[in-house]
Design an enzyme around this catalytic site. Structure first.
Site, mmCIF file in Angstrom:
data_model
loop_
_atom_site.group_PDB
_atom_site.id
_atom_site.type_symbol
_atom_site.label_atom_id
_atom_site.label_comp_id
_atom_site.label_asym_id
_atom_site.label_seq_id
_atom_site.Cartn_x
_atom_site.Cartn_y
_atom_site.Cartn_z
ATOM 1 N N ARG A 143 0.823 -1.221 0.000
ATOM 2 C CA ARG A 143 0.000 0.000 0.000
ATOM 3 C C ARG A 143 0.855 1.268 0.000
ATOM 4 N NH1 ARG A 143 -5.465 -1.739 2.110
ATOM 5 N NH2 ARG A 143 -6.123 0.405 2.320
ATOM 6 N N TYR A 146 0.796 4.274 -2.498
ATOM 7 C CA TYR A 146 -0.321 5.210 -2.311
ATOM 8 C C TYR A 146 -0.139 6.014 -1.021
ATOM 9 C CZ TYR A 146 -5.245 6.742 -2.030
ATOM 10 O OH TYR A 146 -6.412 7.486 -1.943
ATOM 11 N N GLY A 149 3.096 7.951 -1.084
ATOM 12 C CA GLY A 149 2.964 8.945 -2.160
ATOM 13 C C GLY A 149 2.124 10.128 -1.697
ATOM 14 N N ASN A 191 -18.075 -3.263 -4.608
ATOM 15 C CA ASN A 191 -18.009 -4.732 -4.708
ATOM 16 C C ASN A 191 -19.269 -5.387 -4.149
ATOM 17 O OD1 ASN A 191 -15.517 -4.881 -5.906
ATOM 18 N ND2 ASN A 191 -14.530 -6.033 -4.276
ATOM 19 N N THR A 211 -13.104 -2.093 10.610
ATOM 20 C CA THR A 211 -14.112 -1.030 10.460
ATOM 21 C C THR A 211 -13.669 0.038 9.459
ATOM 22 O OG1 THR A 211 -13.209 0.397 12.220
ATOM 23 C CG2 THR A 211 -14.815 -1.295 12.875
ATOM 24 N N ARG A 212 -14.674 0.682 8.864
ATOM 25 C CA ARG A 212 -14.476 1.865 8.037
ATOM 26 C C ARG A 212 -15.644 2.816 8.303
ATOM 27 N NH1 ARG A 212 -10.424 -0.612 7.417
ATOM 28 N NH2 ARG A 212 -9.193 -0.968 5.514
ATOM 29 N N ASP A 274 -3.884 -4.252 5.560
ATOM 30 C CA ASP A 274 -5.249 -3.709 5.569
ATOM 31 C C ASP A 274 -5.522 -3.104 6.957
ATOM 32 O OD1 ASP A 274 -7.875 -4.531 3.662
ATOM 33 O OD2 ASP A 274 -8.368 -3.939 5.707
ATOM 34 N N PRO A 275 -5.832 -1.799 7.041
ATOM 35 C CA PRO A 275 -6.062 -1.185 8.356
ATOM 36 C C PRO A 275 -7.228 -1.851 9.105
ATOM 37 C CG PRO A 275 -5.747 0.506 6.692
ATOM 38 C CD PRO A 275 -5.870 -0.797 5.955
ATOM 39 N N GLN A 277 -8.987 -0.488 11.661
ATOM 40 C CA GLN A 277 -10.051 0.438 12.090
ATOM 41 C C GLN A 277 -9.805 1.802 11.449
ATOM 42 O OE1 GLN A 277 -9.695 0.925 16.360
ATOM 43 N NE2 GLN A 277 -7.528 1.415 16.245
HETATM 44 P P1 NAD Z 1 -10.924 7.441 -9.060
HETATM 45 O O1 NAD Z 1 -9.932 6.364 -9.321
HETATM 46 O O2 NAD Z 1 -12.343 7.212 -9.431
HETATM 47 O O3 NAD Z 1 -10.484 8.805 -9.738
HETATM 48 C C1 NAD Z 1 -9.142 9.167 -9.948
HETATM 49 C C2 NAD Z 1 -9.044 9.923 -11.256
HETATM 50 O O4 NAD Z 1 -7.674 10.317 -11.474
HETATM 51 C C3 NAD Z 1 -9.437 9.074 -12.466
HETATM 52 O O5 NAD Z 1 -10.275 9.813 -13.313
HETATM 53 C C4 NAD Z 1 -8.105 8.760 -13.134
HETATM 54 O O6 NAD Z 1 -8.215 8.507 -14.513
HETATM 55 C C5 NAD Z 1 -7.310 10.016 -12.807
HETATM 56 N N1 NAD Z 1 -5.856 9.823 -12.859
HETATM 57 C C6 NAD Z 1 -5.136 8.829 -12.288
HETATM 58 N N2 NAD Z 1 -3.838 8.984 -12.555
HETATM 59 C C7 NAD Z 1 -3.720 10.114 -13.306
HETATM 60 C C8 NAD Z 1 -2.631 10.792 -13.906
HETATM 61 N N3 NAD Z 1 -1.384 10.340 -13.773
HETATM 62 N N4 NAD Z 1 -2.871 11.914 -14.619
HETATM 63 C C9 NAD Z 1 -4.159 12.374 -14.761
HETATM 64 N N5 NAD Z 1 -5.224 11.766 -14.236
HETATM 65 C C10 NAD Z 1 -5.013 10.647 -13.509
HETATM 66 O O7 NAD Z 1 -10.807 7.764 -7.486
HETATM 67 P P2 NAD Z 1 -11.676 8.702 -6.549
HETATM 68 O O8 NAD Z 1 -12.289 7.845 -5.509
HETATM 69 O O9 NAD Z 1 -12.535 9.597 -7.345
HETATM 70 O O10 NAD Z 1 -10.529 9.540 -5.826
HETATM 71 C C11 NAD Z 1 -10.213 10.857 -6.225
HETATM 72 C C12 NAD Z 1 -9.123 11.407 -5.324
HETATM 73 O O11 NAD Z 1 -9.560 11.405 -3.964
HETATM 74 C C13 NAD Z 1 -7.822 10.592 -5.353
HETATM 75 O O12 NAD Z 1 -6.722 11.465 -5.298
HETATM 76 C C14 NAD Z 1 -7.903 9.770 -4.097
HETATM 77 O O13 NAD Z 1 -6.629 9.433 -3.618
HETATM 78 C C15 NAD Z 1 -8.628 10.708 -3.154
HETATM 79 N N6 NAD Z 1 -9.320 9.943 -2.106
HETATM 80 C C16 NAD Z 1 -10.446 9.239 -2.383
HETATM 81 C C17 NAD Z 1 -11.054 8.498 -1.385
HETATM 82 C C18 NAD Z 1 -12.317 7.722 -1.629
HETATM 83 O O14 NAD Z 1 -12.773 7.030 -0.715
HETATM 84 N N7 NAD Z 1 -12.969 7.788 -2.768
HETATM 85 C C19 NAD Z 1 -10.493 8.448 -0.103
HETATM 86 C C20 NAD Z 1 -9.314 9.162 0.129
HETATM 87 C C21 NAD Z 1 -8.737 9.917 -0.867
HETATM 88 N N1 UDP Z 2 -13.105 -5.421 1.613
HETATM 89 C C1 UDP Z 2 -13.868 -6.580 1.715
HETATM 90 N N2 UDP Z 2 -14.383 -7.107 0.566
HETATM 91 C C2 UDP Z 2 -14.211 -6.549 -0.654
HETATM 92 C C3 UDP Z 2 -13.433 -5.348 -0.746
HETATM 93 C C4 UDP Z 2 -12.904 -4.834 0.410
HETATM 94 O O1 UDP Z 2 -14.068 -7.115 2.807
HETATM 95 O O2 UDP Z 2 -14.728 -7.089 -1.642
HETATM 96 C C5 UDP Z 2 -12.559 -4.819 2.854
HETATM 97 C C6 UDP Z 2 -11.087 -4.457 2.798
HETATM 98 O O3 UDP Z 2 -10.296 -5.571 3.170
HETATM 99 C C7 UDP Z 2 -11.014 -3.330 3.794
HETATM 100 C C8 UDP Z 2 -12.376 -2.646 3.683
HETATM 101 O O4 UDP Z 2 -13.230 -3.591 3.044
HETATM 102 O O5 UDP Z 2 -10.868 -3.839 5.102
HETATM 103 C C9 UDP Z 2 -12.326 -1.373 2.853
HETATM 104 O O6 UDP Z 2 -11.672 -1.666 1.646
HETATM 105 P P1 UDP Z 2 -11.600 -0.648 0.427
HETATM 106 O O7 UDP Z 2 -10.756 -1.294 -0.622
HETATM 107 O O8 UDP Z 2 -12.957 -0.200 0.063
HETATM 108 O O9 UDP Z 2 -10.871 0.644 1.017
HETATM 109 P P2 UDP Z 2 -9.611 0.854 1.969
HETATM 110 O O10 UDP Z 2 -9.039 -0.445 2.414
HETATM 111 O O11 UDP Z 2 -8.643 1.623 1.130
HETATM 112 O O12 UDP Z 2 -10.152 1.623 3.110
#
Ligand code: NAD
Ligand code: UDP
Length: 313
Positions: A143, A146, A149, A191, A211-212, A274-275, A277
């Site tokens: 992980r 990400y 990064g 999913n 948990t989430r 995998d976190p 909580q």
């Molecule tokens: P997503 O994967 O649906 O959207 C990401 C977008 O970025 C996509 O349209 C993808 O094509 C574009 N992208 C990826 N790499 C790129 C690059 N090198 N150049 C230009 N475009 C690029 O994800 P999302 O859920 O919409 O997340 C959006 C942002 O929010 C991300 O930065 C993500 O890390 C952050 N974020 C989301 C969540 C969440 O739960 N959805 C949680 C924490 C942070």
């Molecule tokens: N998870 C799960 N089944 C799935 C996908 C995810 O049980 O089909 C679990 C995963 O292991 C994690 C939680 O759901 O504990 C949230 O996962 P997700 O990938 O949505 O986000 P993140 O781990 O980045 O919070």
């Protein structure tokens, strides 16, 4: 009044597409920049004819110059399945993408907001997570591309702020869900819903007791816009998420009851690192942005289930 021009990187993705829509509704000019790695043009279908909307195909790993007043930097795949499929690209997107957007902000005097993540807290030893917690992150695990990064991106944002006075805003987004997620996104909410609607087994990773906290996308986007327009000098980082906390088993049962499906739960290995909580402390967002989520898991899931029913036919 001249219109504000907002650049949204990652604008064709799940959250980005909702943000572009909201910014257009508020009367802004919107430039959506995306390389369509996980994003989809169909997420923008209702926006492309808008006279104030422009799409630029660009990879943020490369520098770019466009005139704008505000930059929302969302470009980065967010699902573990997708960000781990090419981890070096993920790390470069996070670090070089942040660098290039900061350079752009500096060149055109724009305000720039970074979409950081609850993943900067890793597998948190402090619960709920406040912004003061520095986290518990594996620097060389699957992980890390990400998590680290995003942490490096935060570092760059704060160094540009200290060194050049760049007008930065940093939000840490907690698990967000809603319409416009891809059916093959791989995150838990999509999913479970897709599996249930297709009458397949629901895949529980580990024992399902992790948990989430799930935030509906409309609430999250409201928080992003409030942060972008918050008072000068309030940089964050600020948590944005819904403090309601659920185990994955609770989520699975909720999805089954709301879809009326009788799928079985099947247990699969817990992914590495995998976190266990996660739950945001949102006191800072409440105080500084007068923001808190309004949409319950129940009604957010209702909208999301309706979207997936349509999307997967
Ligand atoms: P997503 O994967 O649906 O959207 C990401 C977008 O970025 C996509 O349209 C993808 O094509 C574009 N992208 C990826 N790499 C790129 C690059 N090198 N150049 C230009 N475009 C690029 O994800 P999302 O859920 O919409 O997340 C959006 C942002 O929010 C991300 O930065 C993500 O890390 C952050 N974020 C989301 C969540 C969440 O739960 N959805 C949680 C924490 C942070
Ligand atoms: N998870 C799960 N089944 C799935 C996908 C995810 O049980 O089909 C679990 C995963 O292991 C994690 C939680 O759901 O504990 C949230 O996962 P997700 O990938 O949505 O986000 P993140 O781990 O980045 O919070």
């Amino acid at each position: 009044m001249p219109k504000t021009t907002s650049l949204v990187t990652g604008g064709a993705g799940f959250i980005g597409s909702h943000l572009c829509k909201k910014l257009l509704e508020q009367g802004n000019r919107v430039i959506c920049m995306d390389n369509l790695f996980t994003g989809r043009k169909e997420n923008l279908a209702l926006l492309t004819d808008h006279p104030d909307f422009q799409f630029i195909y660009h990879d943020v790993q490369e520098p770019v110059y466009v005139e704008c007043d505000q930059i929302y930097n969302l470009a980065c795949p967010a699902s573990p399945v997708h960000y781990q499929s090419d981890p070096i690209k993920t790390a470069k997107t996070n670090v070089l993408g942040a660098l290039h957007m900061l350079e752009l902000a500096k060149a055109c005097g724009a305000r720039v907001l970074q979409a950081s993540t609850s993943e900067v807290y890793g597998d948190p030893a402090v619960h709920p997570q406040t912004e003061a917690y520095w986290g518990n992150v594996n620097p060389h695990g699957v992980r890390s591309c990400y998590d680290e990064g995003k942490r490096m991106a935060e570092t760059l944002f704060f160094d540009y702020y200290r060194q050049y006075g760049t007008d930065i805003k940093v939000v840490r987004i907690f698990n967000t869900y809603g319409p416009n997620m891809r059916p093959d996104d791989g995150r838990v909410v999509s999913n479970f819903i897709v599996q249930a609607l297709q009458g397949k087994d629901l895949t529980i990773y580990g024992n399902g007791m992790q948990t989430r906290s799930f935030c509906y996308v409309d609430d999250l986007v409201e928080g992003l816009v409030r942060m972008m327009n918050s008072k000068e000098g309030f940089t964050g980082p600020v948590n944005l998420g819904n403090p309601g906390e659920f185990t994955m088993l609770e989520l699975a049962k909720q999805v089954l009851s709301m879809t009326g499906q009788k799928s079985r739960l099947v247990y699969m290995p817990l992914p590495e690192d995998d976190p266990q909580q996660r739950k945001p402390d949102i006191s800072l967002a409440k105080k500084e942005l007068c923001w808190e989520p309004k949409i319950s898991l129940q009604s957010g899931l209702q909208n999301t289930i309706a979207y997936f029913r349509e999307a997967i036919g």
